[in-house]
Motif scaffolding. Structure first.
Motif, PDB file in Angstrom:
ATOM      1  N   GLU A  24       0.843  -1.225  -0.006  1.00 17.62           N
ATOM      2  CA  GLU A  24       0.073   0.036   0.089  1.00 17.62           C
ATOM      3  C   GLU A  24       0.803   1.099   0.032  1.00 17.62           C
ATOM      4  N   LYS A  25       2.131   1.080   0.296  1.00 13.80           N
ATOM      5  CA  LYS A  25       3.119   2.070   0.272  1.00 13.80           C
ATOM      6  C   LYS A  25       3.611   2.519  -1.264  1.00 13.80           C
ATOM      7  N   LYS A  27       3.980   3.580  -4.977  1.00 11.95           N
ATOM      8  CA  LYS A  27       2.971   4.292  -5.861  1.00 11.95           C
ATOM      9  C   LYS A  27       3.764   4.508  -7.313  1.00 11.95           C
ATOM     10  N   SER A  28       3.062   5.097  -8.159  1.00  8.21           N
ATOM     11  CA  SER A  28       3.775   5.396  -9.587  1.00  8.21           C
ATOM     12  C   SER A  28       4.996   6.451  -9.265  1.00  8.21           C
ATOM     13  N   MET A  62       9.107   5.483  -5.790  1.00 10.82           N
ATOM     14  CA  MET A  62       7.897   4.707  -5.751  1.00 10.82           C
ATOM     15  C   MET A  62       7.399   4.347  -4.254  1.00 10.82           C
ATOM     16  N   SER A  64       5.904   5.802  -1.299  1.00  8.80           N
ATOM     17  CA  SER A  64       5.340   7.090  -0.889  1.00  8.80           C
ATOM     18  C   SER A  64       5.943   7.332   0.739  1.00  8.80           C
TER      19      SER A  64
END
Length: 181
Positions: A24-25, A27-28, A62, A64
């Protein structure tokens, strides 16, 4: 690009697992980091040390939880050679590394440096061209990655004595009017 994509398909998940980054951490990545990183990998992927640095940067971008990635980091890595990356990895563990300047004093003609810096770090980390240490150090300093204290001396003189005993330490045949400074 296919080779790079295949490499990153494996390397990025390994990075996340090694760093214990929760799904869940993830990201793009910021395109200002991802695109130049992937482009740089197209001509640096054969150099393991640089490939690892680019992979770590892309992986960090990537995550977060990471807020200190910067597009300039890509440009800094692009200005390194493999030997410099090896040195940086070692320097991360060593706060202070001794080096010696070899200077010849002439009775009538002043002084001149025959070796601006000598250190054994390139030999310790397995650099391909260890004799280029002065050039590597200058580049790392130019990039702001290291601080060279030329007018300071480490308290532990044994560190310098160890350097002087290194098999690649410069030895010089002196004439009567010369001495080592």
């Amino acid at each position: 690009f296919d080779k790079i994509a295949s490499y990153l398909d494996v390397a990025i998940p390994e990075y996340f697992a090694r760093k214990k980054i929760a799904p869940e951490k993830i990201k793009s990545p910021d395109p200002s980091i991802a695109v130049p990183t992937i482009m740089a990998l197209t001509y640096n992927s054969h150099k393991a040390e640089l490939r690892d640095m680019f992979t770590n940067l892309l992986g960090a971008s990537m995550n977060s939880d990471v807020v200190d990635e910067h597009p300039a980091f890509v440009e800094i890595i692009k200005q390194l050679c493999s030997d410099e990356a090896k040195m940086l990895r070692e320097m991360r563990n060593e706060v202070k590394l001794p080096m010696i300047k070899v200077r010849i004093k002439m009775k009538t003609e002043g002084e001149f440096d025959i070796a601006p810096y000598f250190s054994d770090i390139c030999y310790k980390v397995g650099c391909e061209y260890p004799h280029k240490f002065p050039e590597y150090l200058d580049n790392l300093q130019r990039l702001g990655l290291v601080d060279v204290e030329k007018n300071r001396h480490l308290v532990d003189n044994q560190m310098y004595e160890t350097l002087k005993k290194h098999p690649k330490y410069i030895t010089v045949a002196l004439s009567e009017d010369q001495s080592i400074a």
